[in-house]
Design an enzyme around this catalytic site. Structure first.
Site, PDB file in Angstrom:
ATOM      1  N   HIS A 120       0.724  -1.319   0.002  1.00 26.40           N
ATOM      2  CA  HIS A 120      -0.051   0.167  -0.067  1.00 26.40           C
ATOM      3  C   HIS A 120       0.881   1.421   0.014  1.00 26.40           C
ATOM      4  O   HIS A 120       1.978   1.449   0.740  1.00 26.40           O
ATOM      5  CB  HIS A 120      -0.901  -0.014   1.235  1.00 26.40           C
ATOM      6  CG  HIS A 120      -1.635  -1.118   1.610  1.00 26.40           C
ATOM      7  ND1 HIS A 120      -1.234  -2.387   1.921  1.00 26.40           N
ATOM      8  CD2 HIS A 120      -3.091  -1.261   1.030  1.00 26.40           C
ATOM      9  CE1 HIS A 120      -2.419  -3.251   2.010  1.00 26.40           C
ATOM     10  NE2 HIS A 120      -3.374  -2.680   1.378  1.00 26.40           N
TER      11      HIS A 120
ATOM     12  N   LYS B 274      -1.579  -8.185  -4.048  1.00 27.49           N
ATOM     13  CA  LYS B 274      -2.447  -7.002  -3.804  1.00 27.49           C
ATOM     14  C   LYS B 274      -1.493  -5.521  -3.786  1.00 27.49           C
ATOM     15  O   LYS B 274      -0.507  -5.566  -3.273  1.00 27.49           O
ATOM     16  CB  LYS B 274      -3.082  -6.866  -2.417  1.00 27.49           C
ATOM     17  CG  LYS B 274      -4.120  -5.981  -2.457  1.00 27.49           C
ATOM     18  CD  LYS B 274      -4.700  -5.787  -1.209  1.00 27.49           C
ATOM     19  CE  LYS B 274      -5.550  -4.499  -0.795  1.00 27.49           C
ATOM     20  NZ  LYS B 274      -6.107  -4.537   0.682  1.00 27.49           N
TER      21      LYS B 274
END
Length: 228
Positions: free
Chosen positions: A120, A146
């Site tokens: 992230h 991700k």
């Protein structure tokens, strides 16, 4: 609707009672998967967290987000990972950040639980070459890769879609209002999971579950008939 893409809703609550009540509500609203944000729980205990996931009795992503990537966990790194390890027998997936020490990642992977290896950046969107490198590393480690990043321009959001088009079993999200559409279009790229919200918004640009389901069922992004 693209049935292969599951809609996940994060639960960001401080105690068991709130978590179970919220989980029941989100399931009723149509979530396919719940993401339990363990880092939101007040003084989480490994056995208590395991018990919560068992009581939810629904596919759950166990996430104990590190503070440097938007998380709230206040304990040590060993404590953070130990809680995730306790969840491996009851969670559908365990989310662990790519930046986590390799020995900790290995300890989770070795349990046999399905893993989401995540990255992230809440400030920017790295160059596409860097994002490709990140996802390639994630895919070598876990089951699902991700990457969630913050766009500064529309071109940044298109780079995220390029990641989706390049890899399978990958979640790629452009955050914020500018990138919110990437959450809806992700099923077009056969992303395994996309994230929506209800009363808990855990990342900028999350779309509420009701709107997400309407948009996906309307299939407004499918122009095949128009092209014909």
């Amino acid at each position: 609707m693209y049935p292969d893409t599951k809609i996940a809703i994060p639960i960001f609550k401080e105690n068991k009672e709130e978590i179970l009540k919220t989980a029941k509500d989100y399931i009723k609203k149509g979530a396919d998967i719940l993401e339990l944000r363990i880092d939101a729980i007040t003084n989480p205990n490994p056995k208590d967290v395991e018990s919560i996931i068992e009581e939810i009795n629904f596919p759950t992503i166990a996430t104990n987000r590190v503070r440097s990537e938007g998380g709230s966990f206040k304990g040590s790194e060993e404590e953070r990972v130990n809680i995730l390890l306790e969840c491996c027998d009851v969670a559908k997936y365990v989310d662990i950040e790519l930046k986590t020490d390799k020995k900790h990642i290995d300890s989770i992977v070795k349990t046999g639980v399905k893993t989401i290896i995540s990255f992230h950046d809440f400030e920017k969107t790295p160059p596409i070459e860097k994002m490709l490198e990140i996802v390639e590393k994630e895919k070598k480690i876990g089951d699902i890769a991700k990457i969630a990043v913050m766009p500064q321009t529309l071109e940044d959001t298109l780079d995220v879609l390029a990641i989706l088009s390049h890899f399978d079993n990958t979640i790629a999200i452009s955050m914020g209002q500018l990138g919110s559409y990437t959450r809806v279009i992700a099923p077009k790229f056969k992303a395994p999971i996309t994230f929506a919200a209800s009363d808990d918004v855990t990342a900028p640009g999350q779309i509420d579950i009701e709107t997400m389901k309407v948009l996906l069922n309307m299939n407004i992004l499918d122009c095949d008939e128009l092209i014909e």
